[in-house]
Design a protein around this motif. Sequence first.
Motif, PDB file in Angstrom:
ATOM      1  N   ALA A  77      13.694 -53.748 -32.089  1.00  0.00           N
ATOM      2  CA  ALA A  77      13.849 -55.203 -32.104  1.00  0.00           C
ATOM      3  C   ALA A  77      13.917 -55.730 -33.537  1.00  0.00           C
ATOM      4  N   TRP A  80      17.588 -56.125 -31.290  1.00  0.00           N
ATOM      5  CA  TRP A  80      17.542 -56.020 -29.836  1.00  0.00           C
ATOM      6  C   TRP A  80      16.357 -56.796 -29.286  1.00  0.00           C
ATOM      7  N   GLU A  81      16.512 -57.272 -28.073  1.00  0.00           N
ATOM      8  CA  GLU A  81      15.392 -57.871 -27.348  1.00  0.00           C
ATOM      9  C   GLU A  81      15.328 -57.253 -25.960  1.00  0.00           C
ATOM     10  N   ARG A  94      21.309 -57.698 -27.137  1.00  0.00           N
ATOM     11  CA  ARG A  94      21.402 -58.483 -28.363  1.00  0.00           C
ATOM     12  C   ARG A  94      22.671 -59.307 -28.306  1.00  0.00           C
TER      13      ARG A  94
END
Length: 86
Positions: A45, A50-51, A69
């Motif tokens: 992340a 990225w999540e 993302r």
Amino acid sequence: MATAPAFGSTQRRPAPRGVEWEFEKLTIARDFSRHFVTRMLVERAEHGGWELDRVRVSPDGTRRVILRRKIIRMRPTLTAPAGPVG
């Protein structure tokens, strides 16, 4: 002995209202501790943007993780000059 997490394919799918997301699927073996998986996802992340989209834990303990993302499209802001410069 634990094996490294399997990194799946990255795919793109459009989201509503013109936002585009890129998705990555990960499969993480049950041999990895919760602490290790958390550190790995936090690092992805922080450094990759990225999540977490979804986590699914199967009955055998395997984790299937989907990260996402936002795709940022760059638009040209400057245009070329119309005539000779100088």
